[in-house]
Structures are given as structure tokens and as C-alpha cells.
Design a protein around this motif. Structure first.
Motif, mmCIF file in Angstrom:
data_model
loop_
_atom_site.group_PDB
_atom_site.id
_atom_site.type_symbol
_atom_site.label_atom_id
_atom_site.label_comp_id
_atom_site.label_asym_id
_atom_site.label_seq_id
_atom_site.Cartn_x
_atom_site.Cartn_y
_atom_site.Cartn_z
ATOM 1 N N ALA A 185 -9.088 -0.008 14.837
ATOM 2 C CA ALA A 185 -8.040 -0.688 15.595
ATOM 3 C C ALA A 185 -7.568 -1.973 14.946
ATOM 4 O O ALA A 185 -6.389 -2.313 15.017
ATOM 5 N N SER A 186 -8.471 -2.707 14.335
ATOM 6 C CA SER A 186 -8.177 -4.097 13.992
ATOM 7 C C SER A 186 -7.964 -4.332 12.502
ATOM 8 O O SER A 186 -7.667 -5.448 12.095
ATOM 9 N N GLY A 187 -8.115 -3.306 11.678
ATOM 10 C CA GLY A 187 -8.042 -3.491 10.230
ATOM 11 C C GLY A 187 -6.602 -3.633 9.744
ATOM 12 O O GLY A 187 -5.645 -3.432 10.504
ATOM 13 N N GLY A 188 -6.464 -3.968 8.462
ATOM 14 C CA GLY A 188 -5.146 -4.161 7.881
ATOM 15 C C GLY A 188 -4.307 -2.891 7.927
ATOM 16 O O GLY A 188 -3.159 -2.895 8.409
ATOM 17 N N VAL A 189 -4.861 -1.769 7.441
ATOM 18 C CA VAL A 189 -4.101 -0.516 7.429
ATOM 19 C C VAL A 189 -3.926 -0.008 8.863
ATOM 20 O O VAL A 189 -2.840 0.448 9.244
ATOM 21 N N ILE A 198 -5.747 10.586 4.681
ATOM 22 C CA ILE A 198 -6.838 9.648 4.400
ATOM 23 C C ILE A 198 -6.524 8.782 3.182
ATOM 24 O O ILE A 198 -6.067 9.298 2.157
ATOM 25 N N SER A 199 -6.760 7.472 3.345
ATOM 26 C CA SER A 199 -6.525 6.560 2.217
ATOM 27 C C SER A 199 -7.729 5.667 1.943
ATOM 28 O O SER A 199 -7.650 4.790 1.083
ATOM 29 N N GLY A 200 -8.821 5.852 2.672
ATOM 30 C CA GLY A 200 -9.986 5.003 2.426
ATOM 31 C C GLY A 200 -11.215 5.577 3.098
ATOM 32 O O GLY A 200 -11.119 6.482 3.943
ATOM 33 N N THR A 243 -2.427 7.119 -1.544
ATOM 34 C CA THR A 243 -2.795 5.861 -2.197
ATOM 35 C C THR A 243 -1.562 5.003 -2.422
ATOM 36 O O THR A 243 -0.580 5.483 -3.014
ATOM 37 N N MET A 244 -1.633 3.774 -1.924
ATOM 38 C CA MET A 244 -0.573 2.782 -2.093
ATOM 39 C C MET A 244 0.792 3.412 -1.821
ATOM 40 O O MET A 244 0.941 4.165 -0.870
ATOM 41 N N GLY A 245 1.811 3.119 -2.650
ATOM 42 C CA GLY A 245 3.142 3.670 -2.447
ATOM 43 C C GLY A 245 4.012 3.275 -3.626
ATOM 44 O O GLY A 245 3.617 2.442 -4.452
HETATM 45 N N1 LIG Z 1 -5.867 4.154 -0.998
HETATM 46 C C1 LIG Z 1 -5.236 2.995 -0.899
HETATM 47 O O1 LIG Z 1 -4.209 2.771 -1.520
HETATM 48 C C2 LIG Z 1 -5.758 1.967 0.047
HETATM 49 C C3 LIG Z 1 -4.970 0.879 0.420
HETATM 50 C C4 LIG Z 1 -5.464 -0.011 1.378
HETATM 51 C C5 LIG Z 1 -6.747 0.185 1.890
HETATM 52 N N2 LIG Z 1 -7.501 1.236 1.455
HETATM 53 C C6 LIG Z 1 -8.865 1.444 1.977
HETATM 54 O O2 LIG Z 1 -8.788 1.587 3.387
HETATM 55 C C7 LIG Z 1 -9.939 1.024 4.003
HETATM 56 C C8 LIG Z 1 -9.501 0.008 5.059
HETATM 57 O O3 LIG Z 1 -8.881 -1.082 4.416
HETATM 58 P P1 LIG Z 1 -8.397 -2.342 5.252
HETATM 59 O O4 LIG Z 1 -7.857 -3.306 4.248
HETATM 60 O O5 LIG Z 1 -7.547 -1.881 6.380
HETATM 61 O O6 LIG Z 1 -9.811 -2.882 5.790
HETATM 62 P P2 LIG Z 1 -10.121 -3.796 7.048
HETATM 63 O O7 LIG Z 1 -8.959 -4.654 7.349
HETATM 64 O O8 LIG Z 1 -11.432 -4.449 6.786
HETATM 65 O O9 LIG Z 1 -10.302 -2.744 8.244
HETATM 66 C C9 LIG Z 1 -11.435 -1.932 8.395
HETATM 67 C C10 LIG Z 1 -11.127 -0.889 9.475
HETATM 68 O O10 LIG Z 1 -12.121 0.114 9.413
HETATM 69 C C11 LIG Z 1 -12.686 0.288 10.680
HETATM 70 N N3 LIG Z 1 -14.142 0.514 10.475
HETATM 71 C C12 LIG Z 1 -14.897 -0.015 9.500
HETATM 72 N N4 LIG Z 1 -16.160 0.448 9.566
HETATM 73 C C13 LIG Z 1 -16.186 1.276 10.601
HETATM 74 C C14 LIG Z 1 -17.215 2.052 11.182
HETATM 75 N N5 LIG Z 1 -18.454 2.066 10.701
HETATM 76 N N6 LIG Z 1 -16.887 2.796 12.264
HETATM 77 C C15 LIG Z 1 -15.620 2.777 12.748
HETATM 78 N N7 LIG Z 1 -14.612 2.056 12.216
HETATM 79 C C16 LIG Z 1 -14.899 1.304 11.164
HETATM 80 C C17 LIG Z 1 -12.404 -0.954 11.484
HETATM 81 O O11 LIG Z 1 -12.278 -0.544 12.814
HETATM 82 P P3 LIG Z 1 -12.402 -1.552 14.095
HETATM 83 O O12 LIG Z 1 -11.047 -2.149 14.259
HETATM 84 O O13 LIG Z 1 -12.776 -0.681 15.220
HETATM 85 O O14 LIG Z 1 -13.449 -2.564 13.729
HETATM 86 C C18 LIG Z 1 -11.094 -1.434 10.870
HETATM 87 O O15 LIG Z 1 -9.986 -0.887 11.545
HETATM 88 C C19 LIG Z 1 -10.782 0.423 2.859
HETATM 89 O O16 LIG Z 1 -11.790 1.326 2.512
HETATM 90 C C20 LIG Z 1 -9.784 0.259 1.733
HETATM 91 O O17 LIG Z 1 -10.379 0.301 0.463
HETATM 92 C C21 LIG Z 1 -7.028 2.110 0.550
#
Ligand SMILES: NC(=O)c1ccc[n+]([C@@H]2O[C@H](COP(=O)([O-])OP(=O)(O)OC[C@H]3O[C@@H](n4cnc5c(N)ncnc54)[C@H](OP(=O)(O)O)[C@@H]3O)[C@@H](O)[C@H]2O)c1
Length: 321
Positions: free
Chosen positions: A164-168, A242-244, A269-271
Motif C-alpha cells: 500500500a505505502s511503497g513508491g511503486v 511484476i516489476s520487483g 522494468t522501468m519504461g
Molecule cells: N523493475 C523495475 O524497473 C523496478 C522499478 C522500481 C522498483 N522496483 C522494485 O520494486 C520493489 C518495490 O520498490 P519501491 O521503490 O516501491 O519500494 P518501497 O517504497 O520500499 O515499497 C515496498 C512495498 O513493498 C511492500 N512490502 C515489502 N515487504 C513486504 C512483505 N514482506 N509483505 C508484504 N508487502 C511487503 C510494502 O507494502 P506495505 O505498504 O504494506 O508496507 C510496500 O508497498 C523493489 O523490489 C524494487 O527493486 C523495480
């Protein structure tokens, strides 16, 4: 110049690799530009860099920061597109096998200056602040591609966002709501679920909860901790984008369900640069803005990293200069 960087990989204690100090001013190759940074956002990618994941040992020391917004020498305000590939590559840059994201090969944006190819800066819309624009290049661009390029969803359909609260996650909530999708979100605490509702979620659920009905698409960045739930949440023919995999990459595939219900799993991945331009315009015309949970000076990157590592997020964490 001032810079926040990783000294050497530190797999078990990422903060031990963090340095806040001075790095040499970058050279500006022909066809590249120097951007004076005003704001950049913290991403999980920066944690992976500190841990030494996705980066070769010889690339250290590496300045952190894979997105941001700043000002060119002539005063133009710009947003970074951080996918840098082979200049000869034609088509979708994210598919270029030689492409890297800032901080994988080229130095990142938590610094006075970052140097990128001229095509990797886009004009910053006047209506977006530097802090808001800094969120666009990684988390928001990733969410935009997952939703609009990869998912195939139509307005009126139902999306489930894991987290819910993460960046993506917060970007997906805002984009989905603005597009007329039914937005369902799982969050680990009541506070995080309340944030998701405030950002536009139609309904929120505890992680792993049984849903009122199955959904058309699930948006995954969590991985192992939520994967089984994501598979169970889908309608026949549904899709997981899925992206992470923050909680781990080996979730167990549930292959029988995958083929029997004809589910699809699609990576993202990204865009592309064009997608970032479209995202910036989308924010401009709809008025949607990123949720910024914390804004700190770059000198306080350690505090910001601890918040992210503790899961203490309420949208993007932005670092300013
Ligand atoms: N492929 C790409 O281009 C790309 C780009 C950006 C990010 N990513 C990947 O995407 C992931 C998220 O990135 P972010 O920057 O959004 O990170 P972030 O801001 O730290 O957010 C983490 C998110 O994951 C959830 N989460 C983490 N651990 C969890 C668990 N054990 N059970 C349930 N929910 C969990 C959190 O949920 P709650 O809100 O419930 O705490 C939160 O919404 C990372 O792995 C990052 O490397 C990939």
C-alpha cells in the motif's frame, strides 16, 4: 562536488557502505549534459546498489540515485530518464541488452551534478514541483508501464496492488484511480491501508486476505511474501504484472493453477523515454501528483534509508539539494 555514494558493496549491512561526502566533478562527454540536481527520490534500487546487487564490484565507488529533477546550464528545468543504452539501439530502450539504469554503470543523481546523454532529460512540466518531478523517473515510470503498457486492463476492470505505502504501489493506486479502474490494495497495517484509501483505493485488505471476488490483474513488487495470494486472486485468464521481488525472488510457481486457469505472468522494468513523456503529460492534464511521505536533504540519506529498510514509508521518500 557533494555526493552520496556507496563505497564498496556491503551485502548484509547496506548502510555500512553509505558515504556522504565529496566526489570528483564529472566530465561531460559530447552529446551529454550536466544537470544540477534539485531533488531525487530514494528507491529500493539504491538499497540493492549498497548491497552490491545488480552492479559489478569494479563500478564502486558509485553515487546513488536513479532518478531526479534539476536544472541545465541554460536554466531549463528537466526530469531525468535514467535508462541509458547503446546510442545505435532503435526501439524500446528497456529491451536493449546493453541498457543500464543510472547507478549500475553511470554515476547517480544524489549529488550536485549528474551527467547523462542529452536524450535522457525531458522538460519538467511547470505544474510539477522538483520534488514531485523527482518521483517520475523510476517508481512512477515503472508503475505507468506496468499498468498502461503491460496489463491490458480496461477502465471498469479490477486491479489488485500488493503493498500500500511503497513508491511503486502508491503510484499504481493514483494511476489506476485516475483511469477509471476499480482499485483494490493489500497493506500490512491499518495505517498503510488508510493511506491507500486516502490516495484513491476503492477497497483495502490485510495482506493475504480472502477477496470478495477474483480480479482481472495483480500488480506485484513484493514477490515471495505475496505471490501465492496473487495467484489465488486472479480470474481465469487474468494477469500478474511484476516489476520487483522485495521479499524474495523464489516464490514457488503454482504451475498447475497457471496453466489450468490460463493465467499470464508478465515482467516489467522501468519504461521508455516516450512513456516518461506521456506520464509527465498524464500528471499535467489529470492533476494527479505523487504521494511524498518524507522530504529530507540529501545530507540525511541515512535517515531516509533506514525508513525504507524499516518499511516505514507513506509514498515516496524525496531527497533535496
Ligand atoms: N523493475 C523495475 O524497473 C523496478 C522499478 C522500481 C522498483 N522496483 C522494485 O520494486 C520493489 C518495490 O520498490 P519501491 O521503490 O516501491 O519500494 P518501497 O517504497 O520500499 O515499497 C515496498 C512495498 O513493498 C511492500 N512490502 C515489502 N515487504 C513486504 C512483505 N514482506 N509483505 C508484504 N508487502 C511487503 C510494502 O507494502 P506495505 O505498504 O504494506 O508496507 C510496500 O508497498 C523493489 O523490489 C524494487 O527493486 C523495480
Amino acid at each position: 562536488m557533494f555526493a552520496v555514494y556507496a563505497d564498496a558493496p556491503s551485502p548484509d549491512d547496506p548502510i555500512a557502505a553509505l558515504r556522504v561526502g565529496e566526489r570528483p566533478e564529472p566530465e561531460v562527454p559530447d552529446g551529454w549534459v550536466a544537470v544540477r540536481m534539485r531533488a531525487a527520490s530514494l528507491n529500493m534500487h539504491d538499497v540493492w546498489t549498497l548491497r552490491g546487487v545488480g552492479i559489478k564490484a569494479e563500478q564502486f565507488p558509485m553515487i546513488l540515485g536513479c532518478d531526479g529533477a534539476g536544472v541545465l546550464g541554460d536554466g531549463t528545468e528537466v526530469v531525468l530518464h535514467s535508462v541509458i543504452g547503446d546510442p545505435q539501439w532503435a526501439g524500446d530502450e528497456t529491451l536493449d541488452p546493453r541498457r543500464t539504469v543510472l547507478t549500475e554503470k553511470y554515476q547517480g543523481s544524489f549529488a550536485d551534478l549528474v551527467v547523462v546523454p542529452a536524450r535522457n532529460v525531458l522538460p519538467k512540466p511547470a505544474g510539477l514541483s522538483f520534488a514531485e518531478a523527482a518521483c517520475m523517473g523510476t517508481a512512477w515510470l515503472t508503475a505507468y508501464r506496468m499498468l498502461f503498457v503491460k496489463s491490458g486492463l480496461r477502465p471498469g476492470q479490477t486491479m489488485l496492488i500488493q503493498g500500500a505505502s511503497g513508491g511503486v504501489a502508491t503510484a499504481l493506486i493514483a494511476l489506476g484511480r485516475a483511469t477509471g479502474l476499480r482499485v483494490w490494495v493489500t497493506g500490512r497495517t491499518e495505517e498503510k491501508r488508510a493511506l491507500a484509501e486516502q490516495l484513491g483505493a476503492h477497497a483495502t485488505f490485510e495482506s493475504g486476505a480472502r477477496l470478495p471476488e477474483r480480479v482481472d490483474a495483480v500488480f506485484e513488487t513484493v514477490g515471495k511474501a505475496t505471490w501465492a495470494h496473487s495467484m489465488r486472486a486472479l480470474k481465469p485468464g487474468g494477469i500478474i504484472v511484476i516489476s520487483g521481488a522485495t521479499s524474495g525472488p523464489d516464490p514457488g510457481a503454482d504451475l498447475q493453477r497457471l496453466f489450468f486457469l490460463q493465467l499470464r505472468v508478465v515482467g516489467s522494468t522501468m519504461g521508455t523515454r516516450d512513456e516518461l513523456a506521456d506520464l509527465l503529460r498524464f500528471c499535467d492534464v489529470t492533476g494527479i501528483r505523487p504521494a511524498i511521505g518524507a522530504e529530507l536533504p540529501m545530507t540525511e540519506t541515512e535517515t531516509a534509508l533506514r525508513q525504507m529498510l524499516d518499511g516505514d514509508t507513506a509514498g515516496k521518500i524525496v531527497l533535496t539539494r
